[in-house]
Write an enzyme that holds these catalytic residues in place. Structure first.
Site, PDB file in Angstrom:
ATOM      1  CG  ASP A 116      -2.098  -0.967   1.018  1.00 38.34           C
ATOM      2  OD1 ASP A 116      -2.693  -0.968  -0.073  1.00 38.34           O
ATOM      3  OD2 ASP A 116      -2.408  -1.716   1.960  1.00 38.34           O
ATOM      4  CG  ASP A 181      -7.966  -3.360  -2.900  1.00 38.44           C
ATOM      5  OD1 ASP A 181      -8.374  -4.368  -3.499  1.00 38.44           O
ATOM      6  OD2 ASP A 181      -8.415  -2.992  -1.808  1.00 38.44           O
TER       7      ASP A 181
HETATM    8  N1  GLY Z   1      -7.430  -1.185  -0.102  1.00 45.82           N
HETATM    9  C1  GLY Z   1      -8.306  -1.612   0.908  1.00 45.82           C
HETATM   10  C2  GLY Z   1      -9.703  -1.212   0.680  1.00 45.82           C
HETATM   11  O1  GLY Z   1     -10.077  -0.694  -0.349  1.00 45.82           O
HETATM   12  O2  GLY Z   1     -10.476  -1.412   1.592  1.00 45.82           O
END
Ligand code: GLY
Length: 404
Positions: A116, A181
């Site tokens: 992330d 994501d």
């Molecule tokens: N990237 C985690 C979410 O969208 O909850």
């Protein structure tokens, strides 16, 4: 003579209509940025008065603000929102605040145990570089791309999202889990290729996008949330972590997908990515089941008055579709849809009144319903992509904000 006067009359009416529409668009921007200024001021004042450096993500069931540590995947959005305020208003008061809460994330550049960092440093340091020309942020941004690149797994051709050797991920039996994501981390790699002139970051990003296009998507352009790869690069399992069930279409996942492939097309001009982005956008537009277009938290969730919506998915989709509309000849339908999303998010149903919602701008997002987390609540990334969408809307429409 009569014909000339009639034509003149019609032309004047059309001109008056255009002027009225422009004024309405301008008012829309003015009101919503004023509202965001009020909310962000409240949120930053609370923290400044505490004398601490805190990072608000959401509010809990009792209405208290939940602050997160810097290694949380959402830690970039609070500084990112302040950078958006700086960019949207041009008001210098936001600059030292944006710098302070960005620079608190300094050590994130070395974080290699999850994917992330693209969100975290992209929203904070990269926006400081883009919006305020902060040259000194460049090494941090470049180091972050290096850290993210350590997660590339050549056998599968992907950036691994989560480590799977401990915690709840280990219990799932995954080897190399990749979540949709992850498409959002690619923009940081693209930027670092521009910054350094080294296209290896871009190549990694596009390889990840290609593998994801092949394995994450169904024939209708909806996507699985999680694909876990085996050591030899073959697909192990396709499933979900945050969606309704393994084969459902989790709303925010679909939004991450259309946003990510729009970025890939912007950077590569490869029409396969444009086709992918348009396919996902069309699927979203066809499958939404609410009158106001703000999706239920999963496109397969039951359509009831009680089913939570996800304003964050709407905000991400709006931002993506505005960019997509500028990149394709068929863009008007995407722009119109995004405009509707933005207008509906800006209605009293989703936009908090100044002083309410603990300073968050939007209400009614859903973080992870199956895990009982952040259901029907404000979340900082909903605000982030809403502000980004407002800016993109202004750019397309040629609108400016007048701070008084
Ligand atoms: N990237 C985690 C979410 O969208 O909850």
């Amino acid at each position: 003579m009569k014909t000339v006067l009639t034509t003149l009359g019609i032309s004047l009416l059309v001109l008056a209509g255009c002027a009225g529409q422009k004024q309405a668009e301008s008012n829309f921007i003015q009101e919503n940025i004023d509202n965001a200024v009020a909310q962000e001021t409240i949120q930053t004042d609370i923290i400044e008065k505490s004398g601490k450096i805190l990072n608000p993500r959401t509010i809990d069931k009792d209405g208290n603000i939940v602050y997160v540590p810097i290694d949380d995947w959402c830690s970039g959005f609070f500084p990112g929102n302040i950078w958006h305020m700086y960019e949207l208003t041009g008001d210098q008061k936001w600059l030292p605040l944006a710098e302070k809460y960005t620079e608190d994330l300094d050590s994130v550049q070395y974080l290699t145990w999850h994917h992330d960092v693209g969100f975290m440093i992209g929203s904070s340091y990269l926006n400081g570089y883009r919006f305020a020309g902060k040259e000194e942020y460049k090494p941090v941004i470049i180091q972050t791309a290096k850290s993210l690149s350590t997660r590339f797994r050549p056998a599968a051709g992907v950036l691994q999202s989560w480590d799977a050797d401990k915690g709840w991920q280990a219990e799932r039996g995954w080897k190399c889990p990749v979540i949709i994501d992850n498409m959002m981390n690619l923009d940081l790699l693209f930027y670092v290729s521009h910054l350094t002139g080294d296209d290896k970051y871009k190549r990694l990003a596009l390889k990840h996008a290609d593998t994801t296009m092949q394995n994450h998507f169904r024939s209708d352009y909806s996507s699985w949330h999680v694909v876990s790869y085996n050591d030899d690069g073959t697909v192990g399992v396709k499933c979900t972590h945050q969606g309704k069930n393994d084969d459902s279409s989790w709303a925010r996942g679909q939004a991450w997908g259309v946003y990510g492939y729009t970025s890939c097309f912007r950077e590569s001009k490869d029409v396969r990515y444009l086709k992918q982005a348009e396919g996902i956008a069309d699927m979203i537009m066809n499958r939404v089941k609410t009158k106001d277009l703000i999706p239920l938290w999963d496109y397969d969730a039951p359509v009831t008055a009680e089913t939570p919506r996800d304003a964050s998915a709407a905000a991400i989709t709006a931002s993506a579709l505005i960019e997509l509309s500028t990149l394709t000849t068929d863009g008007q339908k995407y722009f119109d849809y995004a405009e509707n999303l933005l207008k509906n998010l800006s209605s009293s149903s989703y936009l908090a009144k100044p002083g309410e919602n603990q300073g968050f701008i939007l209400m009614h997002s859903t973080g992870s319903l199956p895990n009982g987390s952040e259901i029907d609540t404000p979340i900082n990334y909903a605000d982030y992509y809403y502000l980004e969408a407002l800016k993109r809307y202004m750019d397309v429409k040629g609108l400016t904000y007048n701070s008084l």
